[in-house]
Design an enzyme around this catalytic site. Sequence first.
Site, short mmCIF file in Angstrom:
data_model
loop_
_atom_site.label_atom_id
_atom_site.label_comp_id
_atom_site.label_asym_id
_atom_site.label_seq_id
_atom_site.Cartn_x
_atom_site.Cartn_y
_atom_site.Cartn_z
N ASP A 29 0.85 -1.19 0.00
CA ASP A 29 0.00 0.00 0.00
C ASP A 29 0.88 1.24 0.00
OD1 ASP A 29 -1.83 2.03 0.50
OD2 ASP A 29 -2.08 1.50 2.61
N ASN A 31 -0.23 4.51 -0.45
CA ASN A 31 -0.86 5.79 -0.07
C ASN A 31 -1.56 5.76 1.28
OD1 ASN A 31 -3.04 4.24 -0.73
ND2 ASN A 31 -3.80 5.55 -2.38
N ASP A 33 -4.03 3.89 2.57
CA ASP A 33 -5.47 3.68 2.72
C ASP A 33 -5.81 2.25 3.11
OD1 ASP A 33 -4.97 2.33 0.37
OD2 ASP A 33 -6.42 3.45 -0.85
N ASP A 37 -1.74 -1.30 -4.04
CA ASP A 37 -1.98 -0.57 -5.29
C ASP A 37 -0.80 -0.76 -6.25
OD1 ASP A 37 0.00 1.23 -4.18
OD2 ASP A 37 -1.62 2.21 -3.08
N ASP A 208 -9.71 -15.93 -16.50
CA ASP A 208 -10.56 -16.41 -15.43
C ASP A 208 -11.60 -17.40 -15.96
OD1 ASP A 208 -11.45 -16.15 -12.61
OD2 ASP A 208 -13.25 -15.29 -13.51
N GLU A 272 -7.29 -20.33 -16.34
CA GLU A 272 -7.78 -20.94 -15.10
C GLU A 272 -8.66 -22.12 -15.53
OE1 GLU A 272 -10.19 -20.07 -10.95
OE2 GLU A 272 -10.76 -18.98 -12.77
#
Length: 535
Positions: A29, A31, A33, A37, A208, A272
């Site tokens: 992370d 930033n 939060d 990211d 997927d 997948e």
Amino acid sequence: MAPDSPKSDPDRWWHGGVFYQIYPRSYADSNGDGVGDLPGILSKLDHLARLGITAVWLSPVTRSPNGDWGYDVSDYRDIDPSFGTLDDLDTLVREAGERGIRILMDLVPNHTSDQHAWFVDALGGRDSTYRDYYVWADPKSGGGLPNNWASVFGGPAWQLDDASGQYFLHNFEAAQPDLDWWNEKVRREFDDIVRFWWDRGVAGFRIDVCNMMIKDKELRDNPPATADDPLDQQFMGLQAVYNTDRPEAHDILKRWRAIADTYEPARLLIGETNVEKLPVLAQFYGDGHDELHGGFNFVFINAPLEADALCAVVEETEALLPQGAWPIWTGSNHDVSRLATRWAAGDHAKVKLALVLLLTLRGTPFLYQGDEIGLTDGPIEKADLRDAVGIRFWPYYKGRDAERTPMPWSNAPNGGFTAPGVQPWLPMADPASCNVADQENDPDSVLAFTRRAIARRRQSDDLAVGSYRSLPAPEDTWVFSRGTGTVVVINMSDATKEITGPGGSITVATDRTVEGTTVDGTLTMAPWSGAVIER
């Protein structure tokens, strides 16, 4: 046939490589939060480069309302703001490339979010522009569901649209309506989507549920499950015959493969392929050159950490794959309990053993974030749940949050994943007990072992691309050759084992103190240990 050298065939760059899956919300992370990211991933590229990673697969980073954490896409051509921007993605592709690492993204073609512009339009009525992008059906004569199909996430696979009086299909959540892949317009949309990302330098896709994209055109009822069917189908009471594994899905993959092959280098398609039988997995490779480059082997993932069981899966896979096809091996992912928990019960000796196997079999291994340090599943209580499936089925099935908990980079508060005092989006496993920083300078750590094993794989043509052949071995052990001069010896038992036959120098071992020693005729293997011997 595999190339003689991992460097001799640049068009098959993945053959000698090691891939790494990142679950972006839980990696780093940047930033504060509490959510990982793209800039956070960018900050960890040197870790991946030092590890020896060839390519990274990012779980979905496209726009999504996150009902299913990115697997409900609302815009296939943009980055979700929680992860950053398209510029951040471009920067990641460029800077990873400078370190010799390629970026693969997740493609979710079976369904969209109900907030996707196509579906919002489709709800406008039977004559709306995008209505036929989705699978719609009238109620049965006399009322009721169009057929008996069940959602993977529980309950019927049909949702009534009151305004039009028709049902739409959802093989997962009702907020994830299934696309109609019989529609040529849908196929053309995805032709453009894959080109959009490949033109930006993305090296390929993990696709997927690629075995579920297309459904029976007649929407026939599924037959009842039997005692011989997989447990999930027994749980639903139905065999998944008409809403999954339809043969027409192969036509879609061939179409994408033809597009992928127009790029230089060719873009990669990894599926997948969550199928129960290895002959079905082999079908997704087509003739070895015209469908997937690789499909995840869930029979292997779901097998126990036992020599006979895993060896049987590998041998059958090797026998079934078409000429020129390349296996994919992994022990963990965002939907499956981490190998350090499921296979190793937190025992680092067993973790190293599992990594020996993944990194020495013929094929491309995928490590899931944290495998390289022996990270176990995180502690998830009912109040912590973010996965809708876990919320629905707790406590009988606790969902997938445990394997999605954040990556610990140090023993600091929040493990260096996010700033101290910030609440991570999921609770962490105890970072003080397992983290990257503490293993950096420990030569006996899982991280140090993983780096040594990957480095040797990169140096050895035998390990990178050599052929596979099982060799005679005592009970609860597995011995196999790679290429012309390498033998891998694995003891999957609580007893010391004497292995006869292999001769040469030990180049990689779970016990680093034996590396560099010579074997001449007999090798004594400690419990839960592995070694690579090269002539």
